[in-house]
Every structure is written in structure tokens, then in C-alpha cells.
Design an enzyme around this catalytic site. Structure first.
Site, PDB file in Angstrom:
ATOM      1  N   GLU A   1      54.387  46.635  90.157  1.00 15.01           N
ATOM      2  CA  GLU A   1      53.404  47.678  90.408  1.00 15.01           C
ATOM      3  C   GLU A   1      53.911  48.625  91.492  1.00 15.01           C
ATOM      4  OE1 GLU A   1      49.890  46.433  92.804  1.00 15.01           O
ATOM      5  OE2 GLU A   1      50.508  44.428  92.194  1.00 15.01           O
TER       6      GLU A   1
ATOM      7  N   CYS B   1      49.071  42.770  89.958  1.00 13.56           N
ATOM      8  CA  CYS B   1      49.821  41.507  90.103  1.00 13.56           C
ATOM      9  C   CYS B   1      49.911  40.718  88.799  1.00 13.56           C
ATOM     10  CB  CYS B   1      49.183  40.635  91.180  1.00 13.56           C
ATOM     11  SG  CYS B   1      49.165  41.424  92.781  1.00 13.56           S
TER      12      CYS B   1
ATOM     13  N   HIS C   1      47.582  32.825  91.953  1.00 12.71           N
ATOM     14  CA  HIS C   1      48.112  34.073  92.511  1.00 12.71           C
ATOM     15  C   HIS C   1      47.757  34.040  94.002  1.00 12.71           C
ATOM     16  CE1 HIS C   1      48.897  38.098  93.616  1.00 12.71           C
ATOM     17  NE2 HIS C   1      47.615  38.428  93.732  1.00 12.71           N
TER      18      HIS C   1
END
Ligand code: HMG
Length: 439
Positions: free
Chosen positions: A85, A117, A242
């Protein structure tokens, strides 16, 4: 219909900047109690990219190590996808820079994927199907996640920055992690929790909203996956998340633990702290030292787990939760290979982190300013006071006539000399490969 072959990750490698700032130093500069960063967010150190590092150079570091440390024949790679990103160009993908640098075959497809993400997971899922369908006639796929997480100085997001890349080779009958073949548990929602307009080099974030969005997506995908797969809490030896900051993984684990406790209706269950220490904590040690690396954060947790717990986790099942703001999330699972002990201490994450140098607050600010200057038109011609470190795979030397100038570092030469990935006569030499990168 033929049964789907076993597909997953065959090898993994990571790369980080060579320097970090301690969160205590940042807390002091921001006039904040260090406990808020160390304990409240769970971060100890944050990787700080040098001015000559960007998402391309970090990706190059991870990809080069993966190929050379595992003696991968580059002719076996049929697809290369970069999940990011923080790309450096609106049109040209990072993947094609890597393609040139690694000397991959012209018949290898390259592109980047983006969904905050989640971009790396999107790439992994795509190539898993590509490998399973044998569209590349048995070739393997290389997925590289690479990002520099950057927020405004003195903003609440600042202590959750970081930088790094993780490269993964996806293949049939993988030795490291075989993905379970259950229907997908994906959750997409158009929310404004975190984003970065094209005219900014720092992210805009509604921090507390983003935490709620993350937790909602976790609950949705986990519940959906339990239903679709029939797997139960006890089927997962470890749960990986994450990790924008390690406390977020703690919050995520708490949510799942509470759901399970409700489901058990008072039946015996380890305490929350015991369960967390057993299941989630062993995968967080590197994230505590690096910070958020966006698309690679979940896979850094995987590398951390294998490097520290290789022998114990061999043959066990892990659950993985990937979240990308905006948002798209997925819960999936896989089985770690029986030879996982071979990965213990060998991925190189601990070694890379131990060899970094510490920056003081002024140096951290200076690195940010230099990076901004280097990312301006004609910075290459104007020169920079910074000399790139020679142990990198690739360095960014500035922009000349709107083109980014990259040069190989000592790591490429060293790795090529010690483990040639493919015979030199079968692919262009290093000089020729770099000619393609030079404007
Ligand atoms: P904040 O609002 O300044 O912090 O920023 P806070 O007041 O919420 O405090 C944080 C924690 O520290 C709290 O713990 C405090 O109690 C504790 P919690 O209640 O959450 O358990 N605390 C202390 N603990 C010990 N000693 C003390 C002390 N003082 C306070 N003295 C925030 C926090 C996370 C919002 C901010 O850092 C931020 O905006 N970060 C960026 C956004 C983010 O990371 N979001 C995560 C979910 S979204 C996501 O993961 C996607 C993402 O990776 C992007 C992508 O997809 O591309 C971000």
C-alpha cells in the site's frame, strides 16, 4: 474432479531497515508516559527506513534472501505479485522492478495488489489458486509484501509506524505451511477507518474506529470460518493476527477467547492470560521490535513463530487473520510442515533485528526529512549527504527526470557469489539486469 493438490508456503524470508528508534525515546520526545507505548500498544522498537530505502528496496532485500538462502531456481517462478500500500509509482508496479533485479523469465507474470494491509493476503490467495490449477504448468509463485508505515510526527499513529518486507514462495506440496482447503471466510465493508490520499505520504486514520472495524471483521470471519470448516477452538495450536501493534493482537485474541468461553458455557478452559501466552504471544516477538509493516505484519508473525518455535509447532494447525483497512479481511488456516524444526533460527529475522543500530530522536527526524527530499524530482542530480549502507540488496539514489534510480548493494553481490540461484549463462548477468533499472 481431481482432488486439489496440497498448496502453501514453501519458503519465507524477511528484510528490515538497519536502524530503529526505541519507543521510550519517542515517548520522551512526545512527552508521553513510556508505559503507553511499551505496554498500552505493546511495541518496544520501531524500524526506521533510511533515506535510501523504499518499498522497492525492502522488497528486493526479502526476495533476494528468499531465493538465495533456499537455492530457488528462478526459472521455476511463473508469477510474481507484490502486495503493498506504499508503492512508489501510480502505474509501474514494484513487482516489475523485482522481476528485472532477480532476472526472472520474460514469461513470468508480474503485478502488484492493493487493499491496505490485506494486499499480501489477496496475492497469496490468488497464487494459491493459480498453483492449484496448474495454469503455470507446475511453476511456483513468489509473493512479496512490502511497506513503510508512516504517520504524522506527534500524531497518535506515530508509535505504530514501522517498515519491512516478507517474501514467500508458494508451491505444491510445500514444506513450511499447507493451506487448509476449506471454503473462504472473507468480510468486506466500505469504511473510512484508515486511508492515504495520493497527495500525502502519511496515512490518515481514525484510530479508535479502525480498532472497532478490525474487531468486527475478526468476529465475522472467524465465526464464518468455524461454520464453513467445522474447525473448533482446540484445533488451532496458534492463532496469528494482523499486527498493527501487538496490543491489537491481544484485543483480537480476547474477542475470540470470550466467544469461545461463551460457547463453552462454564466448562473448564485455561485462563485468558494462559491461553494468550500459549497461543498468540509466541508469534509476536519480532512485531514488537519492528512495528507495523502493513501488508507483511501477519507474515512477519508467521516467520517469528517458525524461527523461535520451529520444532514445537511442526505438524500443528494455525489460524491466521488478515485485516486491511477500508476494509477487507479473511480468516484462514493451515498446517505447519513436519520439518518445521529446519526453520528454527534460520529465517534470519532475529539476526537482522539484533544487528540494527539505534537512532536518537533527532536522527529519526533527519531520516524522515532526507527521505522526503530524495523523493522529489531531480533529487538524484542535486545529490544527498546520505551514503547508502553497503549491506543492502538495492538502494534508492533519488529521482532523475521523473525516473527512480536504483543501484545494487553488497548483499546482492555476496548472495550471488555464495549461492547462484541459476547458472549465469541461463539469465542475464547482474550488470545487464541493473542496466534495465537505470534510466
Ligand atoms: P491513542 O488514542 O493515543 O491511545 O492511540 P489510547 O489512549 O487508546 O491508549 C492506547 C492504550 O495504551 C490503551 O490501552 C491505554 O489504556 C493504554 P487499551 O485501552 O487499548 O487496552 N495506556 C497505557 N498503558 C500503560 N501505561 C500507561 C498508559 N497510558 C495509556 N501509562 C491508537 C492509539 C491505536 C488509536 C493509535 O496509535 C493509532 O491511531 N494507530 C494507528 C491505527 C491502527 O493501528 N489501528 C489498528 C486497527 S486498523 C489496522 O490494523 C489496519 C492498519 O494496519 C492499516 C492497513 O490496513 O493498511 C492500521
Amino acid at each position: 474432479m481431481l482432488p486439489r493438490p496440497a498448496i502453501g508456503i514453501e519458503a519465507i524470508a524477511a528484510a528490515f531497515p538497519n536502524q530503529y528508534i526505541d519507543l521510550g525515546t519517542l515517548a520522551e520526545a512526545n512527552n508521553v508516559d513510556p508505559g503507553k507505548y511499551y505496554v498500552g500498544l505493546g511495541v518496544n522498537r520501531m524500524a526506521v527506513p533510511a533515506p535510501h530505502e523504499d518499498s522497492v528496496t525492502l522488497a528486493a532485500g526479502a526476495a533476494f534472501q528468499l531465493i538465495h538462502n533456499n537455492n530457488v531456481d528462478i526459472n521455476d517462478i511463473g508469477t510474481l505479485i507484490v502486495g503493498t500500500e506504499t508503492s512508489v509509482d501510480a502505474a509501474k508496479p514494484i513487482a516489475v522492478y523485482l522481476h528485472g533485479l532477480l532476472g526472472l523469465s520474460p514469461s513470468c507474470r508480474t503485478f502488484d495488489t492493493k487493499h491496505a494491509c490485506y494486499g499480501g493476503t489477496a496475492a497469496l490467495k490468488l497464487v494459491a489458486d493459480w498453483v492449484a490449477a496448474r495454469s503455470g504448468s507446475g511453476k511456483k509463485a513468489l509473493v512479496v509484501t512490502t511497506d513503510i508505515a508512516r504517520y504524522e510526527v506527534e500524531s497518535p499513529g506515530e508509535p505504530t509506524q514501522g517498515a519491512g518486507a516478507v517474501a514467500m514462495l508458494v508451491a505444491e506440496n510445500p514444506s513450511l505451511l499447507t493451506f487448509d482447503d476449506f471454503p473462504e471466510a472473507v468480510y468486506t465493508q466500505n469504511v473510512m477507518d484508515f486511508w492515504r490520499p495520493h497527495y500525502l505520504n502519511t496515512a490518515v486514520v481514525l484510530g479508535h474506529t479502525s480498532i472497532e472495524c478490525y474487531l468486527e471483521a475478526l468476529e465475522q470471519t472467524y465465526s464464518q470460518y468455524q461454520e464453513l470448516s467445522g474447525l473448533k477452538w482446540d484445533d488451532y495450536r496458534h492463532l496469528l493476527f494482523h499486527v498493527p501493534f501487538p496490543k491489537m493482537a491481544y484485543k483480537g485474541f480476547k474477542l475470540l477467547y470470550d466467544l469461545e468461553a461463551k460457547h463453552r458455557n462454564g466448562n473448564p478452559f485455561p485462563s485468558f492470560e494462559e491461553a494468550f501466552a500459549h497461543s498468540a504471544e509466541p508469534a509476536l516477538w519480532a512485531n514488537r521490535q519492528v512495528g507495523n509493516i502493513y501488508s507483511g505484519s501477519l507474515y512477519l508473525a508467521l516467520a517469528s513463530l517458525l524461527e523461535r518455535r520451529g520444532p514445537e509447532v511442526a505438524g500443528t494447525r494455525i489460524g491466521l487473520f488478515s485485516y486491511g483497512s477500508g476494509s477487507c479481511a479473511e480468516f484462514f488456516s493451515g498446517r505447519i510442515g513436519p520439518d518445521a524444526s529446519a526453520w528454527a533460527g534460520k529465517i534470519g529475522v532475529g539476526e537482522a533485528l539484533n544487528n540494527r543500530r539505534e537512532l536518537n530522536y533527532e536522527q529519526y527526524l533527519q531520516f524522515r526529512e532526507e527521505a522526503d527530499l530524495l523523493n522529489q524530482e531531480d533529487s538524484y542530480l542535486n545529490g544527498s549527504g546520505f551514503k547508502p549502507a553497503d549491506d543492502r540488496a538495492l538502494s534508492f539514489h533519488g529521482i532523475r527526470h521523473h525516473e527512480r534510480v536504483y543501484k545494487p548493494g553488497g548483499l546482492v553481490k555476496h548472495l550471488e557469489a555464495s549461492h547462484p540461484a541459476t547458472k549465469e549463462e541461463e539469465r542475464p548477468g547482474l550488470d545487464k539486469r541493473f542496466d534495465d533499472l537505470r534510466p
